[in-house]
Design an enzyme around this catalytic site. Structure first.
Site, PDB file in Angstrom:
ATOM      1  N   SER A 125       4.065  -1.444  -0.750  1.00 35.72           N
ATOM      2  CA  SER A 125       3.063  -1.251  -1.479  1.00 35.72           C
ATOM      3  C   SER A 125       2.864   0.450  -1.609  1.00 35.72           C
ATOM      4  CB  SER A 125       1.672  -1.311  -0.539  1.00 35.72           C
ATOM      5  OG  SER A 125       1.662  -0.940   0.754  1.00 35.72           O
ATOM      6  N   HIS A 146       4.942  -6.347  -5.847  1.00 40.13           N
ATOM      7  CA  HIS A 146       4.030  -6.200  -4.883  1.00 40.13           C
ATOM      8  C   HIS A 146       2.872  -7.220  -4.927  1.00 40.13           C
ATOM      9  CE1 HIS A 146       0.549  -3.426  -3.583  1.00 40.13           C
ATOM     10  NE2 HIS A 146       1.092  -4.036  -2.568  1.00 40.13           N
ATOM     11  N   GLU A 158       2.116  -6.390  -9.075  1.00 38.38           N
ATOM     12  CA  GLU A 158       2.529  -5.252  -9.598  1.00 38.38           C
ATOM     13  C   GLU A 158       3.980  -5.580  -9.662  1.00 38.38           C
ATOM     14  OE1 GLU A 158      -0.230  -1.601  -8.736  1.00 38.38           O
ATOM     15  OE2 GLU A 158       0.807  -2.100  -6.863  1.00 38.38           O
ATOM     16  N   ASN A 197      -2.860   1.180  -5.481  1.00 41.93           N
ATOM     17  CA  ASN A 197      -3.034   1.936  -4.145  1.00 41.93           C
ATOM     18  C   ASN A 197      -3.354   3.227  -4.458  1.00 41.93           C
ATOM     19  OD1 ASN A 197      -3.103  -0.075  -2.387  1.00 41.93           O
ATOM     20  ND2 ASN A 197      -0.865  -0.509  -2.383  1.00 41.93           N
TER      21      ASN A 197
END
Length: 292
Positions: A125, A146, A158, A197
């Protein structure tokens, strides 16, 4: 399962924790044979039990039939021998968010996975995919894939290519996620935190600082964002769900790359991680959870 449309028939997963078991379940429910590796028999068994419980919940909720549940379980094998992943067309690493650990895993996968067309993917991540790719002799076959927790429910993935990832690998990974797993892909830059994130972690850290300073109670911080901003979950409960150790690791990677103070972990977060109070998965974080 798409019959060879993306050249992927067997999937390997490294790690059977929350993310690894979820990814394995998603792939098995899509019709793929899945080999899951974990370090010890205890962790491997715990991972398999986690998948069994999750599939049973899905059946009780009417999301899968009994036949589909049993069929998915039959496609999953859990091992403590990394060489059992040798014949995989795609391996997704979902180990702890620790760069040195992931680099070592990819060095070993480079030896174990013998197919010249195999994709080596990381569910990291925050760690740069370029760093991970250079631990192998075939960086053009390494990519970030991800998933978000819980992988069985959240739709987004992702796709994160490095500077050296081959276009064909990007296309194959994207087709696998969208057409085979029926999830939505966004292309993210190979930058610590990627897209989601990079946006959410500073928000979580700000909430932790607010609580740490005594400015507001945890319940009021969360209630404010749920009722005032329409968020489905407040930031402190979300941090507990993600795992405070993971939040801290992502923040650390982002701070190392960008040197911005807003990415630095608050002292309270560091102390909670040191104490093992990392959230829902262990039963205690900013809140207590009777069933970890």
């Amino acid at each position: 399962m798409l019959d060879g449309a993306e050249g992927i028939r067997r999937v390997g997963v490294v790690g059977s924790g929350m993310m690894g078991s979820g990814i394995a379940e998603v792939c098995a429910r899509a019709g793929y044979k899945v080999s899951v590796y974990d370090l010890t028999p205890e962790s491997a068994e715990a991972g398999l039990e986690r998948i069994q419980r999750s599939l049973l919940r899905a059946e009780r909720a009417g999301k899968v039939t009994t036949e589909a549940r049993m069929s998915a379980l039959g496609r999953i094998n859990v091992h403590t021998d990394l060489w059992r992943l040798e014949g995989s067309d795609l391996v997704i690493e979902a180990a702890t968010e620790n760069e040195q650990l992931k680099l070592e895993i990819f060095r070993k996968l480079d030896e174990v996975v013998t197919s010249t067309d195999a994709i080596l993917a990381s569910n990291t991540s925050s760690i740069p995919i370029m760093n991970i790719a250079m631990a192998t002799s075939r960086p053009e076959h390494v990519i970030g894939v991800h998933f978000f927790n819980p992988a069985t429910i959240l739709d987004l993935v992702e796709i994160v290519p490095s500077l050296l990832t081959a276009p064909k690998v990007i296309d194959r990974a994207s087709i696998f996620v969208t057409a085979a797993l029926s999830k939505t892909v966004i292309r993210a830059p190979d930058r610590a935190g990627f897209i989601v994130n990079f946006l959410i972690v500073p928000y979580l850290l700000a909430a932790i600082r607010m609580y740490e300073s005594g400015f507001a109670a945890a319940e009021d911080v969360d209630r404010g964002m749920v009722l005032g901003c329409g968020h489905p979950m407040g930031p402190l409960r979300l941090a507990d769900l993600i795992g405070l150790d993971t939040v801290s690791a992502i923040a650390h990677a982002m701070y190392l790359e960008h040197k911005e103070p807003l990415y630095s972990s608050p002292p309270l977060l560091q102390r909670m991680v040191s104490a093992g109070l990392v959230g829902r998965k262990v039963g205690r974080g900013f809140y207590a959870y009777p069933e970890p």
